[in-house]
Scaffold this active site. Structure first.
Site, PDB file in Angstrom:
ATOM      1  N   ARG A 216      97.612  99.946  -8.589  1.00 52.42           N
ATOM      2  CA  ARG A 216      97.607 100.598  -9.895  1.00 52.42           C
ATOM      3  C   ARG A 216      96.246 100.326 -10.548  1.00 52.42           C
ATOM      4  O   ARG A 216      95.739  99.202 -10.487  1.00 52.42           O
ATOM      5  CB  ARG A 216      98.720 100.065 -10.803  1.00 52.42           C
ATOM      6  CG  ARG A 216     100.114 100.610 -10.486  1.00 52.42           C
ATOM      7  CD  ARG A 216     100.258 102.114 -10.779  1.00 52.42           C
ATOM      8  NE  ARG A 216     101.597 102.606 -10.474  1.00 52.42           N
ATOM      9  CZ  ARG A 216     101.977 103.148  -9.315  1.00 52.42           C
ATOM     10  NH1 ARG A 216     101.113 103.262  -8.322  1.00 52.42           N
ATOM     11  NH2 ARG A 216     103.207 103.578  -9.152  1.00 52.42           N
TER      12      ARG A 216
ATOM     13  N   GLU B  18      93.262 107.252 -14.854  1.00 50.31           N
ATOM     14  CA  GLU B  18      93.431 108.362 -13.912  1.00 50.31           C
ATOM     15  C   GLU B  18      94.281 109.502 -14.457  1.00 50.31           C
ATOM     16  O   GLU B  18      94.171 110.641 -13.995  1.00 50.31           O
ATOM     17  CB  GLU B  18      94.026 107.872 -12.583  1.00 50.31           C
ATOM     18  CG  GLU B  18      95.481 107.422 -12.667  1.00 50.31           C
ATOM     19  CD  GLU B  18      96.033 106.992 -11.293  1.00 50.31           C
ATOM     20  OE1 GLU B  18      95.381 106.203 -10.613  1.00 50.31           O
ATOM     21  OE2 GLU B  18      97.135 107.461 -10.947  1.00 50.31           O
TER      22      GLU B  18
HETATM   23  P1  NAI Z   1     106.822  95.246  -3.545  1.00 48.14           P
HETATM   24  O1  NAI Z   1     107.677  95.014  -4.742  1.00 48.14           O
HETATM   25  O2  NAI Z   1     107.461  95.294  -2.188  1.00 48.14           O
HETATM   26  O3  NAI Z   1     105.668  94.141  -3.483  1.00 48.14           O
HETATM   27  C1  NAI Z   1     104.915  93.726  -4.588  1.00 48.14           C
HETATM   28  C2  NAI Z   1     104.628  92.244  -4.404  1.00 48.14           C
HETATM   29  O4  NAI Z   1     103.721  91.841  -5.438  1.00 48.14           O
HETATM   30  C3  NAI Z   1     105.884  91.353  -4.525  1.00 48.14           C
HETATM   31  O5  NAI Z   1     106.008  90.548  -3.375  1.00 48.14           O
HETATM   32  C4  NAI Z   1     105.605  90.525  -5.787  1.00 48.14           C
HETATM   33  O6  NAI Z   1     106.144  89.211  -5.703  1.00 48.14           O
HETATM   34  C5  NAI Z   1     104.084  90.524  -5.799  1.00 48.14           C
HETATM   35  N1  NAI Z   1     103.508  90.134  -7.071  1.00 48.14           N
HETATM   36  C6  NAI Z   1     104.032  90.238  -8.330  1.00 48.14           C
HETATM   37  N2  NAI Z   1     103.187  89.708  -9.223  1.00 48.14           N
HETATM   38  C7  NAI Z   1     102.102  89.249  -8.531  1.00 48.14           C
HETATM   39  C8  NAI Z   1     100.907  88.586  -8.902  1.00 48.14           C
HETATM   40  N3  NAI Z   1     100.652  88.260 -10.180  1.00 48.14           N
HETATM   41  N4  NAI Z   1     100.018  88.273  -7.927  1.00 48.14           N
HETATM   42  C9  NAI Z   1     100.279  88.581  -6.629  1.00 48.14           C
HETATM   43  N5  NAI Z   1     101.414  89.197  -6.227  1.00 48.14           N
HETATM   44  C10 NAI Z   1     102.302  89.524  -7.165  1.00 48.14           C
HETATM   45  O7  NAI Z   1     106.025  96.596  -3.848  1.00 48.14           O
HETATM   46  P2  NAI Z   1     105.290  97.556  -2.794  1.00 48.14           P
HETATM   47  O8  NAI Z   1     106.235  98.594  -2.325  1.00 48.14           O
HETATM   48  O9  NAI Z   1     104.570  96.743  -1.796  1.00 48.14           O
HETATM   49  O10 NAI Z   1     104.235  98.298  -3.759  1.00 48.14           O
HETATM   50  C11 NAI Z   1     103.174  97.589  -4.365  1.00 48.14           C
HETATM   51  C12 NAI Z   1     102.499  98.483  -5.379  1.00 48.14           C
HETATM   52  O11 NAI Z   1     101.823  99.557  -4.708  1.00 48.14           O
HETATM   53  C13 NAI Z   1     103.462  99.221  -6.346  1.00 48.14           C
HETATM   54  O12 NAI Z   1     103.766  98.393  -7.464  1.00 48.14           O
HETATM   55  C14 NAI Z   1     102.675 100.427  -6.750  1.00 48.14           C
HETATM   56  O13 NAI Z   1     101.982 100.123  -7.950  1.00 48.14           O
HETATM   57  C15 NAI Z   1     101.668 100.616  -5.624  1.00 48.14           C
HETATM   58  N6  NAI Z   1     101.830 101.894  -4.893  1.00 48.14           N
HETATM   59  C16 NAI Z   1     100.742 102.747  -4.760  1.00 48.14           C
HETATM   60  C17 NAI Z   1     100.864 103.944  -4.075  1.00 48.14           C
HETATM   61  C18 NAI Z   1      99.708 104.883  -3.879  1.00 48.14           C
HETATM   62  O14 NAI Z   1      99.927 106.062  -3.567  1.00 48.14           O
HETATM   63  N7  NAI Z   1      98.473 104.459  -4.010  1.00 48.14           N
HETATM   64  C19 NAI Z   1     102.155 104.344  -3.512  1.00 48.14           C
HETATM   65  C20 NAI Z   1     103.208 103.359  -3.639  1.00 48.14           C
HETATM   66  C21 NAI Z   1     103.044 102.194  -4.339  1.00 48.14           C
END
Ligand code: NAI
Length: 334
Positions: free
Chosen positions: A237, A266
């Protein structure tokens, strides 16, 4: 039941219509598509619809949610994983059902992060243009062998883990930082504190969600802790990164390369054709002037497989809402 689908691009229509047909007629819903993004001005378009279906740059703050609710909307279906654009507490107060698509082909985003790293590292975007102009000089195209380099994954959830596995497969040393490290990540890399990750990684790739805690996680202080000349990759993000701090770090040559698929401002730019317009976002235009910056317009999710999954899960969430069933993908304030 009518569902107002906002920010609907032709591919959204295609995959939602296909999923709708596959789930069978008689579901009793009608998808009504709007090109416009959802905000306070466009909320009246959903008048009389029971649900809205929205994407990353639709705005669902308290006034918009109140307007939707007053117009009869009872459900918000996010066709994305992140829900930072929704005032979840207000939605809950209004009794709105909110559901998202927590996981869809995490490999799609991970592979896009890899594409950005490979492109920027080996300058294939520049080589492509050069060769087409008959220029076969290699000057300026020097890259680094990724095998043996250290990659730091911030957020080792589904996408972070998929990214870590890819880089591990390429022979990189993988470091991860996550307040809730998973057992699966332990098989791929070492979990370390954020400061250690920033100090050791040649490539830092962000995969954590945007929350008040992670807003501007990458700022002047964290950039100063990064290895000089390192690459920063953000496919998560935009607001995880303080754009002005990154510009300062690029100008001082401290940050070696920047690849982003997301950008803090964006919503005013992405998913639109502005090629004939004046873009008056000074920070974005400054980024465009750096040869060592690569930007894509939030396309990490954009594969056939991911769009099929997003559409199927979104309509599954709708079916749960319509049937009054428990929904595993419901987003709650607590
Ligand atoms: P997820 O929920 O499986 O993983 C996110 C991880 O980040 C979790 O393990 C959580 O504990 C960790 N986290 C939370 N706070 C943190 C911090 N302060 N420091 C380090 N880690 C922390 O989510 P997923 O599916 O892996 O997605 C991650 C992000 O990717 C989403 O939140 C979304 O913003 C982004 N995304 C971007 C896309 C794109 O098209 N560019 C598409 C899909 C998701």
């Amino acid at each position: 039941m009518q569902i107002a689908v906002f920010s609907a691009r032709p591919y959204d229509r295609r995959f939602l219509d296909e999923a709708s047909a596959q789930q069978g007629a008689g579901q009793g819903h009608e998808l009504v598509y709007f090109d416009a993004a959802l905000d306070l001005h466009t909320a009246p378009l959903a008048q009389g619809c029971a649900a809205v279906c929205v994407f990353v740059n639709d705005r669902l703050d308290a006034p918009v949610l109140q307007a939707l609710h007053a117009g009869g909307v009872r459900a918000v279906l996010l066709r994305c994983a992140g829900f930072n654009n929704v005032d979840v507490a207000e939605a809950q107060r209004l009794g709105l059902f909110v559901a998202r698509v927590p996981a869809y082909s995490p490999e799609a985003v991970a592979e896009h992060a890899l594409a950005l790293v490979m492109t920027l590292n080996r300058h294939t975007h520049r080589a492509y243009n050069r060769v087409r102009e008959g220029n076969f000089m290699l000057d300026g195209l020097l890259g680094r062998t990724l095998h043996g380099r250290t990659v730091g994954i911030v957020g080792t959830g589904k996408i972070g883990l998929a990214t870590a596995r890819i880089f591990r497969g390429m022979g990189c040393t993988v470091l991860g930082h996550d307040p809730y490290p998973s057992a699966a990540f332990a098989d791929v890399g070492d979990s370390v504190a954020l400061d250690e990750l920033l100090a050791r990684a040649d490539i830092v790739s962000l995969h954590c969600p945007l929350t008040p805690d992670t807003h501007h996680l990458i700022n002047d202080a964290s950039l100063a802790r990064m290895k000089p000349g390192a690459m920063l990759v953000n496919t998560s993000r935009g607001a995880l990164v303080d754009t002005h701090a990154v510009i300062r770090a690029l100008k001082s040559r401290r940050l070696g390369q920047l690849a982003i698929d997301v950008y803090e401002q964006e919503s005013a730019l992405f998913f639109q054709d502005l090629s004939g317009e004046i873009i008056d976002d000074e920070a974005f235009q400054r980024l465009m002037t750096f040869p060592n910056v690569l930007v894509t317009g939030h396309q990490g999710f954009f594969t056939v497989e991911a769009l099929q999954e997003i559409s199927a899960i979104t309509l599954g969430n709708l079916a749960d809402f319509a049937a009054g069933r428990d929904c595993a993908n419901q987003v709650r304030a607590d």
